[in-house]
Design an enzyme around this catalytic site. Structure first.
Site, PDB file in Angstrom:
ATOM      1  N   ASP A 148      22.938   7.198  -1.540  1.00 33.31           N
ATOM      2  CA  ASP A 148      22.563   6.317  -2.653  1.00 33.31           C
ATOM      3  C   ASP A 148      22.853   7.038  -3.967  1.00 33.31           C
ATOM      4  O   ASP A 148      22.536   8.233  -4.100  1.00 33.31           O
ATOM      5  CB  ASP A 148      21.051   6.019  -2.650  1.00 33.31           C
ATOM      6  CG  ASP A 148      20.606   5.194  -1.457  1.00 33.31           C
ATOM      7  OD1 ASP A 148      21.479   4.667  -0.751  1.00 33.31           O
ATOM      8  OD2 ASP A 148      19.373   5.096  -1.250  1.00 33.31           O
ATOM      9  N   LYS A 189      27.537   8.807  16.178  1.00 31.06           N
ATOM     10  CA  LYS A 189      28.453   8.874  15.037  1.00 31.06           C
ATOM     11  C   LYS A 189      27.765   8.702  13.677  1.00 31.06           C
ATOM     12  O   LYS A 189      28.028   9.482  12.739  1.00 31.06           O
ATOM     13  CB  LYS A 189      29.571   7.840  15.218  1.00 31.06           C
ATOM     14  CG  LYS A 189      30.725   7.997  14.250  1.00 31.06           C
ATOM     15  CD  LYS A 189      31.643   9.157  14.595  1.00 31.06           C
ATOM     16  CE  LYS A 189      32.698   8.725  15.581  1.00 31.06           C
ATOM     17  NZ  LYS A 189      33.484   9.821  16.097  1.00 31.06           N
ATOM     18  N   THR A 191      24.919   9.560  12.741  1.00 30.96           N
ATOM     19  CA  THR A 191      24.224  10.811  12.439  1.00 30.96           C
ATOM     20  C   THR A 191      25.210  11.879  11.977  1.00 30.96           C
ATOM     21  O   THR A 191      24.966  12.601  11.003  1.00 30.96           O
ATOM     22  CB  THR A 191      23.441  11.294  13.685  1.00 30.96           C
ATOM     23  OG1 THR A 191      22.436  10.327  13.949  1.00 30.96           O
ATOM     24  CG2 THR A 191      22.814  12.650  13.482  1.00 30.96           C
ATOM     25  N   CYS A 382     -11.421  -6.978  -2.994  1.00 31.10           N
ATOM     26  CA  CYS A 382     -10.981  -7.202  -4.363  1.00 31.10           C
ATOM     27  C   CYS A 382     -10.813  -8.700  -4.632  1.00 31.10           C
ATOM     28  O   CYS A 382     -11.796  -9.400  -4.827  1.00 31.10           O
ATOM     29  CB  CYS A 382      -9.714  -6.403  -4.640  1.00 31.10           C
ATOM     30  SG  CYS A 382      -9.553  -5.984  -6.380  1.00 31.10           S
ATOM     31  N   HIS A 508     -11.287  -0.964  -3.310  1.00 33.56           N
ATOM     32  CA  HIS A 508     -10.358  -0.934  -2.169  1.00 33.56           C
ATOM     33  C   HIS A 508     -10.747   0.141  -1.156  1.00 33.56           C
ATOM     34  O   HIS A 508     -10.209   1.248  -1.183  1.00 33.56           O
ATOM     35  CB  HIS A 508      -8.931  -0.682  -2.668  1.00 33.56           C
ATOM     36  CG  HIS A 508      -8.366  -1.859  -3.388  1.00 33.56           C
ATOM     37  ND1 HIS A 508      -7.700  -2.876  -2.743  1.00 33.56           N
ATOM     38  CD2 HIS A 508      -8.413  -2.208  -4.689  1.00 33.56           C
ATOM     39  CE1 HIS A 508      -7.343  -3.791  -3.617  1.00 33.56           C
ATOM     40  NE2 HIS A 508      -7.756  -3.417  -4.814  1.00 33.56           N
ATOM     41  N   GLU A 510      -9.939   0.393   1.826  1.00 31.58           N
ATOM     42  CA  GLU A 510      -8.885   0.677   2.812  1.00 31.58           C
ATOM     43  C   GLU A 510      -8.140   1.973   2.517  1.00 31.58           C
ATOM     44  O   GLU A 510      -7.580   2.593   3.410  1.00 31.58           O
ATOM     45  CB  GLU A 510      -7.887  -0.492   2.889  1.00 31.58           C
ATOM     46  CG  GLU A 510      -6.979  -0.713   1.680  1.00 31.58           C
ATOM     47  CD  GLU A 510      -7.580  -1.599   0.602  1.00 31.58           C
ATOM     48  OE1 GLU A 510      -8.819  -1.672   0.520  1.00 31.58           O
ATOM     49  OE2 GLU A 510      -6.820  -2.201  -0.185  1.00 31.58           O
TER      50      GLU A 510
HETATM   51  N1  GLN Z   1      -6.103 -10.331  -9.283  1.00 36.74           N
HETATM   52  C1  GLN Z   1      -7.429  -9.833  -9.236  1.00 36.74           C
HETATM   53  C2  GLN Z   1      -7.762  -8.984 -10.442  1.00 36.74           C
HETATM   54  O1  GLN Z   1      -6.896  -8.543 -11.144  1.00 36.74           O
HETATM   55  C3  GLN Z   1      -7.660  -9.039  -7.970  1.00 36.74           C
HETATM   56  C4  GLN Z   1      -6.868  -7.776  -7.897  1.00 36.74           C
HETATM   57  C5  GLN Z   1      -6.775  -7.198  -6.528  1.00 36.74           C
HETATM   58  O2  GLN Z   1      -7.058  -7.866  -5.536  1.00 36.74           O
HETATM   59  N2  GLN Z   1      -6.361  -5.961  -6.415  1.00 36.74           N
HETATM   60  O3  GLN Z   1      -8.908  -8.743 -10.703  1.00 36.74           O
END
Ligand code: GLN
Length: 551
Positions: A148, A189, A191, A382, A508, A510
Site C-alpha cells: 500500500d 506463491k 506469500t 449508551c 461502555h 464492553e
Molecule cells: N448518540 C448518542 C450520544 O451521542 C449515543 C452515543 C453512543 O451510543 N455511543 O449520546
C-alpha cells in the site's frame, strides 16, 4: 536494551493481524515479560472517532479518551499492555505533529520531508512507548497491507529502526495468506511475492505467520522457508481454529513462536504459563448449553461494528460456562417490517448497543418495549440506555413524541438532550464526553449487585444525556435510576424494576471485559439469559411429561 517486534501483513487485508499481534503479546507476557502494544493506522484521519463503524468497525475508546482502532480492543482482551492515546498512531497525527513543529520554527531553515522528518517522528512516537521504564518488548502492528502506498513511511521507519538499533533488538513478523485454490490445494506463491515486497522495502522477515484453512504440512513449510530466507522453524502455521479466537495463543505456542521470538531478541525469560487460555478454551469447548442473545442495532451488516460487545458477550458465556450465539438484528429492518415479536420472542436476552443518528431508532424503541413487556433480559449500552428512557417516557409516562433531541430536535418532550457544554461545539473530532470517569451506584440494584461496590470507573463516548428536567418524573413513574455521576448531576444507569434483569448504562462496559474475567454486567446479563433459557426449557418439557403420564 528495549526490544521491538514489527508486525506487518501481506497479500490482502482482514487476515487477523491484530489478533496475531495480540496473541504474540500474550505469549510473551505469559513468559513474564512486560509488553506494550502499538497500532499504526496509515489513514489521514487524526483518529478513528470520525469514521463510520461501517467503514472501519468499532471505535475503541481508551481511559484517557482517545478514539482508536478496534485492534486496541484486541490488545486489551489478550494482553495487560496499558493502552492510551500514545498506543495508537495515525498518518494524520504524525503529519499534524510535524506541521505544527514546522510552524513553531523547529525546523528553521530546512526543507521538511517525509524522510527524515516524518519517519523520525514515527520512530519517536514508537519509542516514546517502548523506551518507558520497565518495558521489555513493544509490539508494533502496522495496519494495511505491504505494498500500500500509505504505509510506506511507516515501513521505512521500521527499516531504519532495525538498521539503527540492531537486528538483535528489532525483528519483523509478517502475517501472510496461504489460499486454497481449485478444490483443496494450498498455494504459497502469494506469500513468496509478499516477502519479496518486504525485501524490496529493505526488511527481511524473521518470522512468517501463515494464515491457512488447515495446518500446514511440513513440506510446505520447508518450501516457504527456502523461497523466503526465513528459518524453517520460524514459518508458523496460523491455521483457522475451530472453536474460539482465544485458542490462537495456544496454536502459536505449540509451534514455539514465543521461544523463537525470545531467542531472536536474545531475551532470557521464564517458561510460558498458558493456564488462563487453556481454561478459557476448555470452558468454551465443553459448554453444552447455547444461549441466543440478540444484538439489535443499526450497524449490523459489518461484522466488526460491535466487536467489543460481541467479545464481552462471549466472555459472559465463559463466566457462566455456556456458549453464546449472537443473533444480529437490523433495527431498521425491524422498523420496516414491524415483525418485532417474531424476531425477538425466542431470544434469551436482548442487547441494544451504542450508535449515532436517527436511522433505525424506532426499531430499537420497539425492541425495548417488547423486552420490557415480555420480561426478556435487556442490556442497553449508551444509545441502548437512552432508548430505554425514550420508550419508558412514551409508554409509561404517556409523553407522546418523547425523544432525544439527537433524533428529533424539536420534540415537545426531549427526555434525552445535549449536555450544556456540548451545545456550542461545532467540531466533530474528539469533542464528545470521552474516556474514563467515575459513577456512583445505588444499593439494591442490578448494577450494584454486578459490581458489588458503590464507586466504579468506566469509559464514555457520547454527547447526549438523560435530561434532568424529566428526571424526577421518570423516577416517580417507576424507572429506577441506579447510577449517577458522583455529584449526582448526570444519570449513568437506569433499570426496570419489576423485571428479571434490565440495565441501561450511559458508559461502555464492553471495553473492559476480558475472556477469563468477564465484565460484571455482561456476566450477570448472560446469567439472566441463562435463567430465562432454563425456565423456558423446563416449561417446554412439561407437556411432554403430561402426555407421557396420560398415556
Ligand atoms: N448518540 C448518542 C450520544 O451521542 C449515543 C452515543 C453512543 O451510543 N455511543 O449520546
Amino acid at each position: 536494551m528495549k526490544k521491538y517486534v514489527i508486525v506487518t501483513g501481506g497479500v490482502c487485508s482482514s487476515l487477523g493481524k491484530g489478533i496475531a499481534a495480540a496473541s504474540l503479546g500474550s505469549l510473551l507476557e505469559s513468559r513474564g515479560l512486560a509488553v506494550r502494544m502499538v497500532k499504526i493506522d496509515p489513514y489521514i484521519n487524526v483518529d478513528a472517532g470520525t469514521m463510520s463503524p461501517y467503514q472501519h468497525g468499532e471505535v475503541f475508546v481508551t481511559d484517557d479518551g482517545a478514539e482508536t482502532d478496534l485492534d486496541l480492543g484486541n490488545y486489551s482482551r489478550f494482553t495487560d499492555s496499558p493502552l492510551s492515546r500514545a498506543n495508537s498512531i495515525t498518518t494524520g497525527q504524525v503529519y499534524q505533529e510535524v506541521i505544527q513543529r514546522e510552524r513553531e520554527g523547529r525546523y528553521l531553515g530546512r526543507t521538511v520531508q517525509v524522510i527524515p522528518h516524518i519517519t523520525d517522528r514515527i520512530k519517536q512516537r514508537i519509542m516514546s512507548v517502548g523506551e518507558q521504564e520497565g518495558v521489555d518488548v513493544t509490539i508494533v502492528e502496522v495496519g494495511g497491507t505491504v505494498g500500500d502506498i500509505e504505509s510506506i513511511p511507516f515501513l521505512e521507519a521500521a527499516r531504519q529502526m532495525i538498521h539503527e538499533i540492531g537486528h538483535e533488538h528489532v525483528i519483523s513478523v509478517h502475517l501472510t495468506l496461504i489460499p486454497e485454490v481449485g478444490g483443496n490445494e494450498l498455494k504459497t506463491k502469494p506469500t513468496q511475492h509478499s516477502v519479496k515486497e518486504m525485501r524490496e522495502i529493505g526488511i527481511q522477515p524473521d518470522v512468517l505467520l501463515c494464515r491457512c484453512p488447515r495446518p500446514m504440512e511440513e513440506d510446505m513449510r520447508r518450501k516457504i522457508a527456502s523461497f523466503t530466507n526465513v528459518a524453517y522453524e520460524a514459518v508458523v502455521s496460523a491455521h483457522d481454529v475451530e472453536s474460539t479466537i482465544y485458542q490462537i495463543p495456544l496454536v502459536y505456542h505449540e509451534q514455539k513462536l514465543d521461544e523463537i521470538v525470545c531467542s531472536r531478541l536474545d531475551l532470557q525469560c521464564a517458561d510460558a504459563d498458558l493456564s488462563n487460555w487453556e481454561h478459557v478454551v476448555h470452558t468454551f469447548k465443553t459448554a453444552t448449553t447455547t444461549l441466543r442473545i440478540g444484538v439489535v442495532g443499526k450497524y449490523i451488516d459489518l461484522a466488526d461494528s460491535y466487536k467489543s460487545i460481541d467479545e464481552a458477550l462471549y466472555h459472559g458465556g465463559i463466566a457462566n460456562a455456556v456458549r453464546v450465539e449472537l443473533v444480529k438484528i437490523d433495527s431498521e429492518r425491524l422498523e420496516r417490517t414491524g415483525k418485532v415479536g417474531e424476531a425477538l420472542e425466542d431470544l434469551d436476552g436482548i442487547l441494544v448497543p451504542g450508535g449515532f443518528g436517527s436511522r433505525g431508532i424506532e426499531g430499537m424503541v420497539a425492541t425495548a418495549h417488547y423486552a420490557r413487556e415480555h420480561r426478556i433480559p435487556y442490556f442497553g449500552i449508551c444509545l441502548g440506555m437512552q432508548i430505554m428512557v425514550i420508550e419508558w417516557a412514551r409508554n409509561v409516562m404517556k409523553l407522546a413524541d418523547a425523544d432525544s433531541t439527537e433524533f428529533s430536535p424539536d420534540t415537545p418532550n426531549p427526555v434525552v438532550s445535549l449536555l450544556e457544554e456540548q451545545i456550542d461545539v461545532h467540531n466533530y473530532g474528539g469533542t464528545m464526553r470521552l474516556g474514563a470517569s467515575e459513577s456512583r451506584l445505588v444499593e439494591h440494584t442490578f448494577i450494584y449487585r454486578a459490581y458489588g461496590t458503590e464507586r466504579i470507573t468506566e469509559r464514555h463516548r457520547h454527547r447526549y444525556e438523560v435530561s434532568n428536567r424529566y428526571r424526577a418524573e421518570l423516577k416517580e413513574s417507576g424507572l429506577r435510576v441506579s447510577g449517577t455521576t458522583p455529584d449526582q448531576e448526570l444519570v449513568e444507569s437506569v433499570e426496570w424494576d419489576d423485571h428479571p434483569w434490565a440495565v441501561g448504562v450511559q458508559f461502555h462496559p464492553e471495553f473492559s471485559s476480558r475472556p477469563s474475567k468477564a465484565q460484571p454486567l455482561f456476566r450477570d446479563f448472560v446469567h439472566a439469559a441463562l435463567e430465562r433459557h432454563t425456565a423456558r426449557a423446563k416449561r417446554d418439557r412439561v407437556p411432554e411429561v403430561a402426555t407421557a403420564s396420560e398415556g
